[in-house]
Write an enzyme that holds these catalytic residues in place. Sequence first.
Site, PDB file in Angstrom:
ATOM      1  N   LYS A 118      36.118  39.521  35.419  1.00  0.00           N
ATOM      2  CA  LYS A 118      37.034  39.283  36.544  1.00  0.00           C
ATOM      3  C   LYS A 118      38.268  38.515  36.125  1.00  0.00           C
ATOM      4  O   LYS A 118      39.353  38.738  36.649  1.00  0.00           O
ATOM      5  CB  LYS A 118      36.322  38.514  37.657  1.00  0.00           C
ATOM      6  CG  LYS A 118      35.418  39.378  38.509  1.00  0.00           C
ATOM      7  CD  LYS A 118      35.215  38.692  39.846  1.00  0.00           C
ATOM      8  CE  LYS A 118      34.492  39.567  40.832  1.00  0.00           C
ATOM      9  NZ  LYS A 118      34.365  38.921  42.134  1.00  0.00           N
ATOM     10  N   LYS A 201      30.139  51.289  35.944  1.00  0.00           N
ATOM     11  CA  LYS A 201      29.515  51.045  37.253  1.00  0.00           C
ATOM     12  C   LYS A 201      30.417  51.561  38.379  1.00  0.00           C
ATOM     13  O   LYS A 201      31.634  51.411  38.292  1.00  0.00           O
ATOM     14  CB  LYS A 201      29.331  49.526  37.384  1.00  0.00           C
ATOM     15  CG  LYS A 201      28.534  49.080  38.566  1.00  0.00           C
ATOM     16  CD  LYS A 201      28.480  47.555  38.638  1.00  0.00           C
ATOM     17  CE  LYS A 201      29.776  46.978  39.189  1.00  0.00           C
ATOM     18  NZ  LYS A 201      29.686  45.599  39.687  1.00  0.00           N
ATOM     19  N   LYS A 204      34.247  49.012  43.726  1.00  0.00           N
ATOM     20  CA  LYS A 204      35.384  49.092  44.645  1.00  0.00           C
ATOM     21  C   LYS A 204      36.699  48.817  43.923  1.00  0.00           C
ATOM     22  O   LYS A 204      37.764  49.165  44.420  1.00  0.00           O
ATOM     23  CB  LYS A 204      35.200  48.105  45.794  1.00  0.00           C
ATOM     24  CG  LYS A 204      35.155  46.671  45.329  1.00  0.00           C
ATOM     25  CD  LYS A 204      35.264  45.721  46.480  1.00  0.00           C
ATOM     26  CE  LYS A 204      35.240  44.299  46.000  1.00  0.00           C
ATOM     27  NZ  LYS A 204      34.008  43.593  46.210  1.00  0.00           N
TER      28      LYS A 204
END
Length: 338
Positions: A118, A201, A204
């Site tokens: 992230k 994966k 979103k």
Amino acid sequence: MAEASFTPRVFSGIQPSGGLTLGNYLGAVKRFVEMQERGVETLYCMVDLHAITVWQDPEALRRNTRQLAAFMIASGIDPERSIVFNQSQVPEHAQLGWIFNCVARMGWMKRMTQFKDKAGKNAENASLGLFGYPALMAADILIYHATHVPVGEDQKQHLELTRDIAAKFNHDYGVEFFPMTEPVIEGVATKVMSLRDGSKKMSKSDPSDMSRINMGDDADTIAQKFRKARTDPEPLPETVDGLADRAEARNLVAIYAALGDRTMEEAMAEVGGQPFAQFKPRLADLAVEKLAPISAEMTRLMDDPAQIDAILNRGAERARAIAGPILDRTYDIVGMVR
Ligand code: TYM
């Protein structure tokens, strides 16, 4: 530690940061419902304090929190049987989170792959909250002495850290106060992959909307996304073993199995040997059959935000009744004058 001394209790959380996917449904919410049906005590939380570790527009955060609650309820979580609430309404999470900031070690946090993913290349510019995220997550779980946490595979490392934090706290203070929580990473869809790349994966945050099924996609969009899903040219193999080196094919069969409550073997007994031109429409039909009622119910619930808020308020009250005494006891153990 004797885990038997802790009453079974299930906790899990999802970030209300928008963009709910089929991965969230199959890897998490559908399994939350299954745990509720087993009759154990279940708590499901919209982790809004975690969401703001990266920037969230305030209005969008409010809307996404309600939408996530609507998603859970529309999927079958019953706010009478499960405790459904948002994290910021239960201040004990943040309070225990602070104690755990003082228990967790910098070195442990630096190893967290979700932080590295992230924060990206610009880690210096990431929020301090993003770095401390896993300590708050441990607090979410341990403030209820939760024994089982259903999650997708991507959360495994955070749950190991939760156990490390519990063990260090117990050891440092010479108590057996926090349980060694068990991750529950079970079933055929603990890692739903991107429809465009079987090594990534479903997420979103993927730039391509074609890589994922969003909760709320209409029937045509779902059919189109499965039709265009990347695959190899061969028909499906006859057996599960034949899927070993075929990540995209395996992912689509796993989605089919999970949506229809089948094992991989049962799914392959039905669809093994089929060409994708036959299998993909069948998969799309099943997805629409299962997801359309959830979408419709989400839309209906979102028309009455006051009802959602009332559910969350009531959930928070019930959650605080469990969390309060555990926080009090923690403060005693740590030596806070009360
Ligand atoms: P979050 O919000 O990213 O995802 C929520 C849940 O959905 C699962 N999931 C998937 N499962 C299978 N395949 C996928 N493609 C997929 N994408 C998402 C996640 O594994 C997760 O179970 N850190 C957590 C939120 C959290 C939490 C907690 C979870 C905060 N505190 C305490 C459990 C207990 C997170 O970011 O999940």
